[in-house]
Design an enzyme around this catalytic site. Structure first.
Site, PDB file in Angstrom:
ATOM      1  N   ASP A 114      -6.598   9.916 -24.212  1.00 46.54           N
ATOM      2  CA  ASP A 114      -6.348  11.014 -25.144  1.00 46.54           C
ATOM      3  C   ASP A 114      -4.959  10.808 -25.718  1.00 46.54           C
ATOM      4  O   ASP A 114      -4.307   9.806 -25.420  1.00 46.54           O
ATOM      5  CB  ASP A 114      -6.503  12.370 -24.448  1.00 46.54           C
ATOM      6  CG  ASP A 114      -7.032  13.439 -25.403  1.00 46.54           C
ATOM      7  OD1 ASP A 114      -6.436  13.621 -26.485  1.00 46.54           O
ATOM      8  OD2 ASP A 114      -8.041  14.077 -25.076  1.00 46.54           O
ATOM      9  N   GLY A 160     -13.433  16.150 -23.027  1.00 43.96           N
ATOM     10  CA  GLY A 160     -13.104  15.199 -21.968  1.00 43.96           C
ATOM     11  C   GLY A 160     -13.059  13.763 -22.462  1.00 43.96           C
ATOM     12  O   GLY A 160     -12.624  12.882 -21.749  1.00 43.96           O
ATOM     13  N   LYS A 161     -13.557  13.540 -23.688  1.00 39.66           N
ATOM     14  CA  LYS A 161     -13.574  12.185 -24.253  1.00 39.66           C
ATOM     15  C   LYS A 161     -14.115  11.175 -23.242  1.00 39.66           C
ATOM     16  O   LYS A 161     -13.549  10.122 -23.029  1.00 39.66           O
ATOM     17  CB  LYS A 161     -12.172  11.813 -24.757  1.00 39.66           C
ATOM     18  CG  LYS A 161     -11.691  12.769 -25.862  1.00 39.66           C
ATOM     19  CD  LYS A 161     -10.334  12.439 -26.420  1.00 39.66           C
ATOM     20  CE  LYS A 161      -9.959  13.330 -27.594  1.00 39.66           C
ATOM     21  NZ  LYS A 161      -9.759  14.762 -27.250  1.00 39.66           N
ATOM     22  N   ARG A 162     -15.249  11.544 -22.614  1.00 41.25           N
ATOM     23  CA  ARG A 162     -15.849  10.707 -21.592  1.00 41.25           C
ATOM     24  C   ARG A 162     -16.581   9.528 -22.223  1.00 41.25           C
ATOM     25  O   ARG A 162     -17.010   9.590 -23.380  1.00 41.25           O
ATOM     26  CB  ARG A 162     -16.818  11.521 -20.737  1.00 41.25           C
ATOM     27  CG  ARG A 162     -16.166  12.676 -19.966  1.00 41.25           C
ATOM     28  CD  ARG A 162     -15.098  12.167 -19.014  1.00 41.25           C
ATOM     29  NE  ARG A 162     -14.724  13.164 -18.020  1.00 41.25           N
ATOM     30  CZ  ARG A 162     -13.542  13.784 -17.975  1.00 41.25           C
ATOM     31  NH1 ARG A 162     -12.600  13.520 -18.865  1.00 41.25           N
ATOM     32  NH2 ARG A 162     -13.281  14.658 -17.016  1.00 41.25           N
ATOM     33  N   THR A 188     -17.011  16.018 -25.788  1.00 40.34           N
ATOM     34  CA  THR A 188     -16.514  14.930 -26.627  1.00 40.34           C
ATOM     35  C   THR A 188     -16.711  13.601 -25.894  1.00 40.34           C
ATOM     36  O   THR A 188     -16.565  13.518 -24.675  1.00 40.34           O
ATOM     37  CB  THR A 188     -15.029  15.110 -26.997  1.00 40.34           C
ATOM     38  OG1 THR A 188     -14.251  15.291 -25.812  1.00 40.34           O
ATOM     39  CG2 THR A 188     -14.837  16.307 -27.918  1.00 40.34           C
TER      40      THR A 188
END
Lengths: 308, 308
Positions: free
Chosen positions: A110, B106-108, B133
């Site tokens: 991030d 969480g941009k996993r 996300t």
């Protein structure tokens, strides 16, 4: 005044001490645990989390004398909710108490203060892992907070460069000015690794390159001389010992080779489970772990670690 | 027989109902909470987690009548360890009980069964968010498990396409065959969005495009006609209402605009805090939320939502 050794130095010392680059992945799955845990049909998160913690602790007890590092897969614990995360904290603490290094496999990424929060949490704060996997899509400024925290806490990160799945071709293999995206990311990793090498051969920043791409492993090893390479995809995903040779340096260092399911769920492999009762699943884990170590020693430069 | 509305349909209905595309980011920070919480010098994770849960619940109570959706930032909760994750579960449940949609930021991203574990945990299992996300670096096959779970559970995902940070140029702007990496990812997103549109204008797969790139917002809107676009970077990161116009369709739909710190920490903004005592911080949050909604209505196609 003593200085805390860097992560790269601690990792090299641990690999030399155990004489193997084997990294055991801790990927607990409800449906794959030995039958003695009795959670294959349970969906109660508290029961599953408790089983995960017990199972991983017992795996750790078996592998701690044999390997330098374990890699908990965060997704497996997250899938169980808050109870799963408490189990993860317990597993990390137990591994460290047994002298293992711990690589938290979360592929986090991030920007700005959000990346700082991830870095603080995993490398400095409550989770207290020794290293974390990081996704580079957001750019080099998104990796910097991880590098800063890693350098300050003698921790490390492993940045995704070329992943083991077939779909890694979709974006990672796209070619820009004669170099693939993976190679552009590798150049960034090498720059960060060299900057954090602190006089040693390797820096705080490593790379992830799948065992399924032997030729690219060779090329990426050459492109990132200061980066430890974490190699997933050994075993179940089709990578063989000979395929991972390219990840090592001339001293048998610089590479960590991961196996997860083949080792931790060895009770389901007839050749590892022969003659064992259900409650003896840890013996199957030990056999599979020793088998992996033996195969790496036979077919890769890791053999040189045995020279003493 | 009734059919559960898709995530895209639920989102459109919620945006129409509140007449705004504002999405409030829940990014609690120990050092930024109102002084009444008294945790700026505490490092006890349990106390910090408890403050985060209380703070976010009270923010939710203020914004629930005003906006369609909130976006908890997973990193902020992870940074507090297992207690933080328990607070996150509490915050998600509270937001849903107040009629808000919840987007877990969480941009996993991971491969195969590991991606399945993330998708199950966040979209189907214990966390029970409405959307997540997702980071596309690992390739389209790494996104498929999220799409499958999202479609099955009437949930959604937002895939990173062009992020708001300056370093997004490092990889996302690299040009391959005349198109940037972001545009290649956008083509993949559009394909998945169209496939999951189920007869409606939008699919289960959306995109993240930063408010800091107005020209690219225009182009990416055109390239992804079936994708909701989540636009971070409004406010603190420099994006203005006029900059996000390009994310909307002709009906004022198709875009969610995020503000986090400007709203939830409005007690620290003199223009929002005027005349308030320390314990009245929720009034500052309400003022900042209404100010954001007003600015979006004044300067973007979201104005058309007010037509009824």
């Amino acid at each position: 005044m003593t200085t805390t050794p860097t992560f790269a130095a601690r990792l090299a010392a641990a690999v030399r001490d155990r004489r193997t680059p084997a990294c055991i992945g801790l990927d607990p799955r409800r449906e794959s645990l030995p039958a003695t845990f009795g959670v294959d049909t349970t969906t109660d998160p508290q029961a599953v989390a408790k089983a995960f913690a017990t199972f991983c602790r017992e795996v750790i007890d078996v592998v701690a004398p044999l390997v330098p590092i374990v890699k908990p897969q965060l997704a497996c614990f997250e899938a169980v909710g808050p109870h799963g995360m408490a189990a993860l904290a317990d597993v990390i603490a137990h591994a460290r108490s047994k002298g293992l290094l711990v690589l938290a496999d979360g592929k986090r990424g991030d920007i700005g203060s959000t990346a700082e929060a991830y870095a603080d949490g995993w490398l400095a704060g409550p989770w207290a892992a020794d290293a974390l996997t990081v996704n580079p899509y957001l750019g080099l400024d998104s990796i910097e907070p991880f590098v800063k925290t890693a350098a300050a806490r003698a921790a490390g990160i492993f940045v995704l460069v070329k992943t083991s799945n077939p779909g890694s071709k979709d974006f990672q293999d796209l070619r820009i000015d004669g170099r693939t995206l993976s190679e552009h990311v590798a150049a960034g990793v090498e720059s960060l690794a060299a900057r954090t090498a602190a006089g040693g051969p390797y820096g705080a920043v490593g790379a992830v390159v799948g065992a399924t791409w032997p030729r690219q492993l060779d090329e990426l090893r050459a492109a990132m001389p200061h980066a430890w390479i974490l190699v997933p995809g050994f075993g179940k995903q089709g990578g063989r010992a000979a395929d991972v040779r390219g990840a090592f340096d001339a001293h048998g260092l610089g590479a960590l080779v991961v196996s997860a399911r083949d080792v931790i769920f060895a009770h389901a492999r007839p050749e590892m489970n022969a003659g064992l009762a259900a409650h003896q699943w840890q013996t199957a884990v030990e056999r599979a772990c020793r088998d992996m170590i033996q195969r790496l020693a036979a077919d890769t430069p890791a053999a040189r670690l045995c020279g003493g």
